[in-house]
Motif scaffolding. Structure first.
Motif, short mmCIF file in Angstrom:
data_model
loop_
_atom_site.label_atom_id
_atom_site.label_comp_id
_atom_site.label_asym_id
_atom_site.label_seq_id
_atom_site.Cartn_x
_atom_site.Cartn_y
_atom_site.Cartn_z
N VAL A 126 0.84 -1.20 0.00
CA VAL A 126 0.00 0.00 0.00
C VAL A 126 0.87 1.25 0.00
O VAL A 126 0.63 2.20 -0.76
N ALA A 127 1.91 1.26 0.83
CA ALA A 127 2.80 2.42 0.87
C ALA A 127 3.51 2.63 -0.46
O ALA A 127 3.68 3.76 -0.93
N MET A 128 3.86 1.52 -1.12
CA MET A 128 4.60 1.62 -2.39
C MET A 128 3.71 1.99 -3.57
O MET A 128 4.21 2.20 -4.67
N LEU A 150 7.90 3.48 7.00
CA LEU A 150 6.96 2.69 7.79
C LEU A 150 7.54 2.35 9.16
O LEU A 150 6.84 2.43 10.18
N GLU A 151 8.81 1.99 9.20
CA GLU A 151 9.44 1.67 10.48
C GLU A 151 9.60 2.93 11.34
O GLU A 151 9.49 2.88 12.56
N ALA A 171 2.43 7.33 5.42
CA ALA A 171 3.67 6.88 4.78
C ALA A 171 3.57 7.00 3.26
O ALA A 171 4.51 7.47 2.59
N LYS A 172 2.43 6.61 2.70
CA LYS A 172 2.22 6.69 1.25
C LYS A 172 2.33 8.13 0.77
O LYS A 172 2.98 8.43 -0.24
N VAL A 208 7.75 12.15 12.87
CA VAL A 208 7.03 12.98 11.88
C VAL A 208 7.48 14.43 11.99
O VAL A 208 7.61 15.13 10.97
N GLU A 209 7.74 14.90 13.20
CA GLU A 209 8.25 16.27 13.39
C GLU A 209 9.53 16.48 12.59
O GLU A 209 9.66 17.44 11.84
#
Length: 646
Positions: A85-87, A142-143, A170-171, A197-198
């Motif tokens: 999904v992310a890819m 993702l990690e 992530a996507k 994320v920051e």
């Protein structure tokens, strides 16, 4: 990059926006703030093209791409793995990968020069698009968002809504749009993920618009604050803390202008009233009437920082010891949460239980509440009565009750006036108190449930993520209420500003044990950082002290090598000189900062928008330099301490 001009948007007869304008520049990091219901998410959807404005325009550069993270993505489900999904972000690379696989398969049965040439062309484009590293990029993001390596090949459908939201984030990050729009990205993230994320957002190459109620997240990620208020988009050239200072200053100026204008209006009206019947004064009276009609009225300042003026009491005083666990163990199959842990809390303890998701924080709250069985002993202290708040317990609100009835059920001894006072503290005023629970939004239900908790007369509170779905004003009210609360509590929260303001002790789970830090969250963070530095220094010493790899084993070779004293002395001398230079630079920057603040406090500066913007940019630049030099000074002081101790 994007220009919003004279934007208007109506919900029925209510104007969410009326002549609002904003320009979004490349690489700008914007925090979009405002009370719930002012239209922040609506603006993002208009920028994304989902909603059409009723007036004005939103124009975008031709090469502008937009990525939008919103709560609707929680409903997306598929059997594909989260890595797949992310890819999906790499559309062209995925197409090329399929083409390469097909060509290679064809070559196994029919090897021709045409196929070789075709494969070379596809591989050349694939390599130019960095196709061979896209999977490692997806895995890294993702990690970073909290998934383990083992999770990456599991179907998205197996994960809860919050974890699915991380996959969609992530996507979006992998797509790297020109403008990344994040609507409440921290709602479903734990502390390590929020901090990741920051850092990613700080270094993001495109522009970012963030809607968030997490003050520290905004302070650490944005360089511009845009406030939605009164149907307008009010621009502030700084982060959230800067906005608060600047907003207070603007309010003071507006309040003064309003009071002066009101005095002038009253004086003019008195003149008109006194002389309107006199023919000799008719021309002057008419002149003043016209002046009043032409006057641009200054709006009165509305104080959006509600104050809590209610004493939350309980009738039964607990004993000194509130709660205790002895040799407590808890596991779900092979997953161990606690292993023979011992912890206790005393009357007056205000504890924040923090850490990454999956460590068992909510489980610990249920253990404390006695709803989760354990091995070992759980003891509540003498006269301790507790109440438990969690998001799923919003369903226990009686939807047929109005707000007064629901609070009356929680504490029958309170009068309607007292209940109205409590509801007023939680932003329910006037006829709002007669609304049925069933018509409330999620945030409003949260406020009612929190009011019930504080009215329950319990002397021990258990609160699981109480700030979720609350806007900043509501979070501020909850902070004030808990600061005034005289009992004890344990709070699970990922909101660092909230935790810093309500906790006097920190609990965290490490090595399947509940451990305690006896101080505030800010002190805890410093301690964690220092512990990490000490650990790194310890490892460094161990590595430098290890015997050379090529030496033969023997007593002499196992002796630890000594540091080079001359080299250390030179480093120490250099570091001390740099510290002196930095102290002088910091002193000069602090003087310039104070001078600039003085200029910004002068009312005249606000009559010249160009000069104000330039002054704000200059002030922001000084603050950033001051923070950077102070950080460098602190690092050098640590280095000097380390070298002096050798």
């Amino acid at each position: 990059m994007i220009a919003i001009t004279n934007l208007s948007y109506f919900l029925g007869d209510r104007a969410l926006y009326d002549g609002a304008s904003l320009h979004i520049k490349p690489k700008q990091k914007i925090g979009l703030i405002g009370l719930n219901g002012t239209g922040k998410s609506t603006l993002l959807r208009m920028i994304n093209g989902e909603f059409q404005p009723d007036g004005g325009s939103i124009s975008k550069a031709g090469d502008c791409t937009i990525g939008f993270l919103n709560q609707d993505l929680l409903s997306y489900q598929t059997e594909d793995s989260i890595l797949s999904v992310a890819m999906q972000a790499f559309e062209r690379q995925n197409v090329l990968q399929v083409q390469m696989d097909k060509i290679l398969h064809d070559m196994e049965h029919n090897y021709t020069d045409d196929l070789v040439d075709k494969l070379a062309r596809v591989q050349e484009e694939f390599e130019a698009l960095d196709g061979y590293s896209v999977q490692s990029k997806a895995e890294a993001i993702l990690e970073g968002l909290g998934f383990s390596t083992a999770d990456l090949n599991l179907p998205l459908r197996q994960f809860s809504g919050g974890w699915r939201m991380r996959v969609m984030l992530a996507k979006l990050l992998l797509q790297k749009p020109s403008l990344l729009m994040l609507d409440e990205p921290t709602n479903h993230l734990d502390l390590p993920s929020i901090q990741w994320v920051e850092k990613y957002t700080q270094n993001y190459e495109g522009a970012v618009i963030v809607v968030s109620h997490d003050r520290q997240f905004l302070d650490n990620t944005i360089d511009t604050t845009v406030e939605v208020s009164g149907g307008k988009l009010n621009y502030y050239a700084g982060n959230y803390s800067y906005y608060l200072e600047e907003k207070a200053l603007r309010n003071d100026i507006q309040r003064g202008a309003y009071e002066n204008q009101q005095a002038k209006i009253r004086q003019t009206e008195r003149f008109i009233e006194r002389f309107k019947a006199k023919a000799t004064k008719s021309r002057q009276v008419q002149s003043r009437v016209k002046a009043l009609d032409r006057m641009d009225v200054v709006d009165q300042v509305i104080d959006e920082n509600a104050k809590v003026h209610f004493r939350f009491q309980f009738t039964t005083q607990p004993g000194r010891h509130v709660f205790q666990l002895e040799d407590a163990s808890k596991a779900y199959g092979d997953k161990v949460i606690l292993d023979a842990t011992n912890i206790s809390m005393e009357r007056g303890d205000k504890i924040a239980l923090i850490g990454a998701n999956g460590r068992g924080k909510s489980t610990v709250l249920r253990i404390v509440a006695g709803t989760e069985p354990i091995e070992g002993k759980r003891r509540l202290g003498h006269n301790v009565s507790f109440t438990f708040y969690a998001q799923h317990q919003l369903e226990s609100l009686n939807v047929a009750h109005n707000l007064i009835e629901e609070l009356k059920y929680a504490n029958p001894t309170k009068t309607e006036t007292e209940l109205r006072t409590v509801l007023g503290c939680f932003l329910f005023t006037g006829d709002d108190v007669f609304k049925k629970i069933k018509v409330l939004s999620g945030g409003e239900k949260s406020r009612v449930a929190l009011a019930k908790v504080l009215l329950s007369q319990a002397n021990f509170l258990l609160l699981d993520e109480p700030t979720n779905h609350l806007d900043m004003q509501s979070v501020n009210i909850l902070i004030q209420a808990l600061q005034q609360y005289e009992g004890s509590y344990i709070v699970v929260s990922h909101d660092r500003y909230f935790v810093e303001n309500i906790a006097n002790k920190i609990w965290y789970i490490e090595d399947h044990q509940i451990k305690e830090y006896p101080g505030t969250y800010e002190e805890y963070e410093i301690w964690v950082e220092e512990r990490g530095l000490q650990s790194a220094v310890s490892e460094k010493v161990q590595v430098s002290s290890a015997p050379p790899q090529k030496s033969q084993p023997g007593p002499a070779n196992q002796t630890k090598s000594k540091p080079q004293s001359n080299e250390d002395a030179q480093k120490l001398k250099k570091a001390r000189k740099q510290i002196e230079e930095l102290e002088e630079t910091i002193n000069n920057l602090e003087i310039r900062k104070a001078e600039t603040e003085g200029k910004l406090a002068e009312p005249g500066i606000y009559n010249d928008s160009v000069a104000l913007a330039e002054m704000n940019r200059f002030y922001t630049d000084i603050k950033q330099k001051l923070e950077k030099n102070t950080e460098d000074w602190e690092n050098l002081m640590l280095e000097v301490e380390e070298l002096s101790g050798k």
